[in-house]
Each structure stands twice: as structure tokens, then as C-alpha cells.
Design a protein around this motif. Sequence first.
Motif, short mmCIF file in Angstrom:
data_model
loop_
_atom_site.label_atom_id
_atom_site.label_comp_id
_atom_site.label_asym_id
_atom_site.label_seq_id
_atom_site.Cartn_x
_atom_site.Cartn_y
_atom_site.Cartn_z
N TYR A 97 0.83 -1.21 0.00
CA TYR A 97 0.00 0.00 0.00
C TYR A 97 0.87 1.26 0.00
CZ TYR A 97 -3.37 3.49 1.51
OH TYR A 97 -4.15 4.62 1.61
N VAL A 98 1.94 1.25 0.79
CA VAL A 98 2.85 2.40 0.82
C VAL A 98 3.48 2.62 -0.55
CG1 VAL A 98 5.01 3.26 1.77
CG2 VAL A 98 3.32 2.24 3.28
N VAL A 99 3.84 1.55 -1.24
CA VAL A 99 4.42 1.68 -2.58
C VAL A 99 3.41 2.31 -3.54
CG1 VAL A 99 5.24 0.37 -4.57
CG2 VAL A 99 6.09 -0.17 -2.29
N GLU A 100 2.16 1.90 -3.47
CA GLU A 100 1.14 2.49 -4.35
C GLU A 100 0.97 3.98 -4.07
OE1 GLU A 100 -2.53 0.46 -4.27
OE2 GLU A 100 -1.74 -1.41 -5.11
N VAL A 101 0.94 4.36 -2.80
CA VAL A 101 0.82 5.78 -2.47
C VAL A 101 2.04 6.56 -2.96
CG1 VAL A 101 0.69 7.43 -0.56
CG2 VAL A 101 -0.67 5.34 -0.49
N ALA A 102 3.22 5.96 -2.81
CA ALA A 102 4.44 6.63 -3.27
C ALA A 102 4.43 6.80 -4.78
CB ALA A 102 5.67 5.83 -2.83
#
Length: 450
Positions: A194-199
Amino acid sequence: MTDTDTDTGTDSGAGTGTVRGAPAARRRGERPAKVLRMSVELPLWRALTGYRILTLLYALCLFAFAYRRYAHPLGAAAYMGALTVWMALTWRRTMTAERCTRQFLAADLAFAVGGILLTPLVDSHARVMGGGPTLPSIWTAGAVLGFAIKGGWRWAAVASSFVAVANLVERQEPARDTVHNVVLVWVASVGIGYVVEVARSSERTLARALQIEAATRERERLARDIHDSVLQVLAMVQRRGTEIGGEAADLGRMAGEQEVALRTLVAGGLLPPAGPPGGAAPVVPHPAREDEAASAAAAPAGPATGPCDVRALLAPFAGRGVTFSEPGAPVELPAAAAAELAAAVSAALDNVRVHAGEGAQAWILVEDEPEAVLVTVRDDGPGIAEGRLADAEREGRLGVALSIRGRLRELGGSARWVSVPGQGTEVELTVPRKGPSGASGGGRRGRAGT
């Protein structure tokens, strides 16, 4: 969702790139602005590579220490040898997103799940039920993290679910420590995905903002050049045509129409000011002087490079109606910054002549401070009514918005107006010695006399 280098107008094969306005900057003799190549995922891929290598060494150590405890040590050794060969052949695949394909991730996950399911066949039942480590041990999490970085939290959830099922089958019962490990891997991988998608989303937004900023800067530069040359010439042609009359009046009318259309274009689609009834072109009440309009049209396209004494650029403005006060020592700025500052002073003097009249008196004061160069342009005209500057910008008048404020803003400086109706106007132009790029203009410091 795949991992690709975000298009920011940079060269994808280099660590840094230039914004899309770089060709224009080179034409003006300036050094193109450098921007860092943006990639929030590249460090994650490198970290994943390091994790897979270190956890493989850890799994090999665990196997070596417990070799004699395996029920079938040769079978376990065969798997660990195969895993080592697999890592030796594929460790570079997780260095970048382009190399880490879906097929590789699926094969990597199959290696991890296969090792988990092979563990009860080569290890003793007592060790398995006692919570002994699986053959791949924590190396398995690397396969799941690859899915998280590559495809986001959904891919991570699917991959971690396969690992969870394999662990439960290997243990043959939902023991507390097994469930704890399964949940930990599942939550961690989904969270990282999820953090990668937000980044990724933030990176695309930033890239788009940088593109818009570069395009806006180039548009403002072109608008300033047009205001200082073409628009003034059109205003002069309109006024002279109206004075001469006859066919020249038609020429002046067409010039006025083109001036309004051009102002609207460079102002970014602002509505043109309302003209007089009958569709006639609006008459510019205070045009610039004809000789200055012609000289503006013939001005050179770009400044020279190297340090430049601001006094040498501002001294020619002195003359009838203009008093120039300068320090005794050179006031140096980078040539490009000095030229932009001189152009802003010229635009301020144009406003004095246009709005205060030809008989107005103006004063130019240069001050060389430790951190910035200050130039003050003051006049004894009628002053500026409150709200007039904002109205002029809405009407497409670019003298203040772009020729003065825009120039100073690009240099990292500012322009400030102090005006009281009936008591004249004072424009304070500030250019820092360290511009937006951090380059210092250098130069000795002095102060103008009074």
C-alpha cells in the motif's frame, strides 16, 4: 500496476535530467536547471536484493547447524543447493522493476512455497511440531515483498496467502507461533504494498507539477519578452496611426486589435478589456515612447555569461527626468540575473512615463547589501489607486505581473510597491545573491550615496 520511471522530462538513463525548458535556457546562455531523477522504488528494489542475499545466508547457517537433526539430510541439502543456485542465477532480477517480471516472481514464490512443503518430508516430525524452521526460513518473505513492490498491496495479499496456506500445511495444525508468523508476513507485505502504491501516485503528481512549473516559467519568459518588444511596438503603431489618420488609422486599428489579442494570449486566456462601442479597437491611453519601443524590439535575445556590474546596466537610464544614485564599489550579479534586474527597472520606468506623464521625475537608487542587491525606483507622480495593480493584471496588462514581478520571482527575489495617491510610487526590487539554484553572485559590497 507496474514500476516504470516516471516521465519528468528527464533522461531515464541518467541520475539527473533537465526540465523541458532547458533548450530555451541554453538559447539564453543560461545553465539548464537540474532536477534529480525521481524513483521512490529503486531503493526498495535494492533493499529487497540485499534482503534476499542476507536471508539466504541465514537459512544456510540454520541448515548447517541442524544438518544432523534432519531425517533426510541429503534431501534437505539438495533443496538448499538448488536454492543457492537459483539465487546465484537470479539475484540481479530484483535490482530493478524491469528485470523483476511476473514470471520470475511466480517462480520465486514457487521455490519458497516448495521449500516450505518439502520441510516435513526431510525433517523429523518432532522438529516440525516443535516449531523448527522451514528450509527457506525467512527467505520466503523476500518473494512476498517482491510482489508487494511490483504490484502493490493486492499482489502482496495473494502471495502472502499462498505462503500462509503452505505454512499451515507444513505444521499440520494452526499452532500459535505459526499463525503469528503468517499474520505478521501478511500484514507487513500488504502494508508495504500500500505504501508503494501511495508513493507511486505521489511521484506521478510531483512529476506532473514539475512539468507544469517548467511550462509556466517558459510561458512567463515568453510573455515578458513579448511585452517588452512586440506589445510596445504595436502600441506605438496604434497611436501613430490614429494621429496620422487616413489609411494609417486603419493600420493603427489593426495593430490595436492584434495587441489586445496578443495580450489575451500571453495572459493565459484572460478576457480582453472592453472596447468602445462599435467594435473599434481600444485606444492605449499611455503608450511607451516610440524610440524605446523600437529599441525593445531590437534588443538581444539573451544575456552574456559571467559576473556583471549592475551599475553599468542601470547607468544609461539616467538622463532628463531620471536621477541615478549608485555605490562607489561594483555591484556584481551573475550576468543573467543582472540583465533581468535591468529589464525590470526599465519596465518600472516605463510605468512612470506612462502613468505619471513625461514630465514626472524618477529616482533610481542602488543598494548593495550582504545578502541581496536592492534597487529602488521612485517617482513623484499621482500614485497608484488601491486595487489598480490587480485590475491591470486581470485586464491582461503584463508590465507589473510579468515584466517586473515575474522576472524577480524567477531570480528568487521580490518586488514591492509602496504608493500613496498624490504622493508618488516607490518600487523596491530585491535580488538575492544566492538565487533559486543556490549560486552566489559574489561581488564587493557598497552603498549608494545620498
